[in-house]
Design an enzyme around this catalytic site. Structure first.
Site, PDB file in Angstrom:
ATOM      1  CB  CYS A  88     -51.419  45.973  28.789  1.00  0.00           C
ATOM      2  SG  CYS A  88     -52.560  47.334  28.751  1.00  0.00           S
ATOM      3  CD  GLU A  91     -32.024  41.656  -2.888  1.00  0.00           C
ATOM      4  OE1 GLU A  91     -32.094  41.292  -1.689  1.00  0.00           O
ATOM      5  OE2 GLU A  91     -32.241  40.890  -3.827  1.00  0.00           O
ATOM      6  N   GLY A  93     -31.641  48.467   2.210  1.00  0.00           N
ATOM      7  CA  GLY A  93     -32.849  49.009   2.833  1.00  0.00           C
ATOM      8  C   GLY A  93     -32.440  50.025   3.891  1.00  0.00           C
ATOM      9  N   GLY A 103     -28.026  44.719   3.570  1.00  0.00           N
ATOM     10  CA  GLY A 103     -27.388  44.377   4.841  1.00  0.00           C
ATOM     11  C   GLY A 103     -26.428  45.386   5.419  1.00  0.00           C
ATOM     12  CE1 TYR A 135     -36.433  45.879   7.312  1.00  0.00           C
ATOM     13  CE2 TYR A 135     -34.426  47.009   7.958  1.00  0.00           C
ATOM     14  CZ  TYR A 135     -35.104  46.183   7.096  1.00  0.00           C
ATOM     15  OH  TYR A 135     -34.459  45.666   6.002  1.00  0.00           O
TER      16      TYR A 135
HETATM   17  N1  LLP Z   1     -32.685  41.674   0.799  1.00  0.00           N
HETATM   18  C1  LLP Z   1     -33.241  40.664   1.487  1.00  0.00           C
HETATM   19  C2  LLP Z   1     -33.466  39.387   0.808  1.00  0.00           C
HETATM   20  C3  LLP Z   1     -33.589  40.841   2.835  1.00  0.00           C
HETATM   21  O1  LLP Z   1     -34.137  39.829   3.501  1.00  0.00           O
HETATM   22  C4  LLP Z   1     -33.360  42.094   3.459  1.00  0.00           C
HETATM   23  C5  LLP Z   1     -33.721  42.312   4.859  1.00  0.00           C
HETATM   24  C6  LLP Z   1     -32.800  43.132   2.692  1.00  0.00           C
HETATM   25  C7  LLP Z   1     -32.468  42.876   1.361  1.00  0.00           C
HETATM   26  C8  LLP Z   1     -32.530  44.503   3.243  1.00  0.00           C
HETATM   27  O2  LLP Z   1     -31.612  44.473   4.265  1.00  0.00           O
HETATM   28  P1  LLP Z   1     -31.025  45.836   4.890  1.00  0.00           P
HETATM   29  O3  LLP Z   1     -30.205  46.511   3.804  1.00  0.00           O
HETATM   30  O4  LLP Z   1     -32.154  46.693   5.289  1.00  0.00           O
HETATM   31  O5  LLP Z   1     -30.213  45.386   6.008  1.00  0.00           O
HETATM   32  N2  LLP Z   1     -36.522  44.062  11.022  1.00  0.00           N
HETATM   33  C9  LLP Z   1     -35.078  43.980  11.194  1.00  0.00           C
HETATM   34  C10 LLP Z   1     -34.348  43.829   9.889  1.00  0.00           C
HETATM   35  C11 LLP Z   1     -34.814  42.655   9.072  1.00  0.00           C
HETATM   36  C12 LLP Z   1     -34.125  42.528   7.751  1.00  0.00           C
HETATM   37  C13 LLP Z   1     -34.775  41.518   6.900  1.00  0.00           C
HETATM   38  N3  LLP Z   1     -34.249  41.407   5.595  1.00  0.00           N
HETATM   39  C14 LLP Z   1     -34.625  45.193  11.986  1.00  0.00           C
HETATM   40  O6  LLP Z   1     -35.446  46.012  12.349  1.00  0.00           O
HETATM   41  O7  LLP Z   1     -33.442  45.317  12.267  1.00  0.00           O
END
Ligand code: LLP
Length: 422
Positions: free
Chosen positions: A342, A273, A275, A239, A371
């Site tokens: 389109c 976790e 990302g 997050g 993403y």
């Molecule tokens: N762990 C879980 C359980 C998650 O659902 C997610 C992201 C992460 C870790 C990783 O989160 P991060 O560190 O990347 O914030 N498509 C959206 C983001 C969706 C995130 C979904 N879950 C975007 O493009 O902003």
């Protein structure tokens, strides 16, 4: 810090001119920097160097096997949300004892696959799921390690589509129900409850919601332990936000300091976790200007990249900076950068000031490593684009561009159509 910089008037990824990649590989394409990926992974991971921890990179952010393999080789594990992601992680030789599995809707096939591979743990999100995993573990004559995903009901102050830890969200088990789930788990012979987990949302730009969630989880761990639970893992999800525009998210070391301070002597292996914070600013999306069109209402730059390639602007109204790959000295104008799809929702940027573009110019859409490709689709029967990884003065194509033939390969026309419906 990232490795996309101008040298003279040309944008480089590390030591390779982005224009060269665009010309040789074609556009649109994603370009990632190996040095930035490594730097971001290390910065995050080393922020927790003094704590017993495992950094489980969240595969959904960017699931290319080359990238997974890189993080695995740096000691990382992964957070997966599907059998497909497990399949990828294993292809990338991530050791199964470094894999955690999140998600509200795990199917029997996926559960069985993960049980057979003996992953580190399932983050479970409902009592029905807990019972299902118990049944499958019994059928496979094994025991499943699980952690309960708690929904701490914290507002992460992010886009509503990507906030996940509020009462109204589908994720996790409320703190009130968690004790009951724990009692249930105790009676399930094929479940080993080893941890607690939460993930409250994505692109968070403040520390407070993380700390508030942690406080709630810590209190729960104490209550669980009083009832005899052996909680060995505390998974705090991902997050952490990044800079797309003017945001000022906490740096990983600030995030780590705040969490570790709050944790005190919790005696758990911490799992993270992340990302976006690792891959987001390690990638760009490169596109070519096909046409420009001036109308009384708007100036449009029509690029060969579209919403199917990078959906974040259309889906969340997200901002991605757009920069010319080769700077010119032309006057700036306010434009919408749009794609060939389109739909009027097909845009990469709106009302942006850009030096006047001409046909054939290349544009870089920045901060597209997370993403981006992983959310791309074949809408309008557009082949998914190539992904390129730069390493110093060299680059490799880590996913070739799809062909039209690839797009129809899985389709069949049944006889009753072939025969003209007779
Ligand atoms: N762990 C879980 C359980 C998650 O659902 C997610 C992201 C992460 C870790 C990783 O989160 P991060 O560190 O990347 O914030 N498509 C959206 C983001 C969706 C995130 C979904 N879950 C975007 O493009 O902003």
């Amino acid at each position: 810090m990232n490795h996309f910089q101008y040298k003279a008037e040309e944008l480089y990824c590390e030591d390779v001119p982005v224009r060269r990649i665009a010309q040789e590989v074609g556009t649109p394409c994603y370009v990632y920097s190996l040095a930035t990926l490594k730097h971001h992974f290390l910065t995050f991971d080393s922020a927790f160097a003094h704590a017993d921890h495992l950094t489980c990179y969240s595969v959904k952010a960017n699931s290319n096997i080359a990238i997974l393999k890189l993080f695995g080789s740096m000691g990382g594990g992964v957070d997966i949300v599907s059998g497909g992601e497990l399949f990828r992680a294993l292809k990338a030789q991530i050791p199964s004892n470094r894999i955690v599995y999140s998600g509200v809707g795990k199917t029997v096939e996926e559960i069985d696959f993960a049980l057979r591979e003996k992953i580190l743990m399932f983050n479970i999100e409902s009592t029905q799921e807990l019972e299902q995993i118990n049944r499958r573990a019994e059928a496979l004559n094994t025991k499943a390690s699980v952690s309960l995903r708690v929904n701490p009901d914290i507002d992460p102050n992010t886009h509503p589509y990507i906030s996940t830890g509020m009462k109204k969200n589908k994720f996790g088990i409320s703190t009130d129900s968690a004790l009951r789930a724990f009692e249930d788990a105790k009676n399930l012979k094929h479940i080993d409850l080893v941890g607690l987990d939460c993930h409250i949302g994505s692109q968070l730009t403040e520390i407070t919601p993380f700390v508030d969630a942690l406080k709630r989880l810590r209190a729960l761990i104490e209550r669980f332990r009083l009832r005899g639970a052996q909680i060995r893992y505390l998974d705090l999800g991902g997050g952490l936000g990044i800079v797309y525009d003017q945001e000022s998210p906490p740096q990983p070391h600030e995030y780590a300091r705040a969490l570790l301070q709050e944790l005190g002597d919790i005696n758990c292996t911490l799992i993270f976790e992340p990302g976006r914070v690792i891959v987001g600013n390690a990638g760009i999306f490169v596109t070519k200007v096909l046409y420009t069109k001036r109308t009384p209402a708007k100036n449009f730059v029509i690029s060969d990249g579209a919403m199917n390639d990078l959906i974040r602007p259309s889906l969340y109204g997200s901002y991605h900076a757009v920069q010319p790959v080769v700077r010119n000295l032309k006057e700036a104008e306010i434009v919408d950068v749009v794609g060939p799809i389109c739909e009027s929702g097909d845009f990469l940027a709106r009302d942006r000031s850009l030096p006047m573009s001409s046909q054939g110019d290349y544009l870089a859409v920045m901060s597209a490593g997370a993403y981006g490709f992983s959310m791309s689709s074949n809408y309008n029967t557009r082949p998914r684009v190539a992904e390129v990884l730069v390493n110093g003065a060299h680059y490799s194509v880590i996913r070739r561009r799809e062909t039209w033939e690839d797009l129809v390969r899985l389709e069949t026309v049944p006889d009753f159509i072939e025969e003209g419906g007779k």
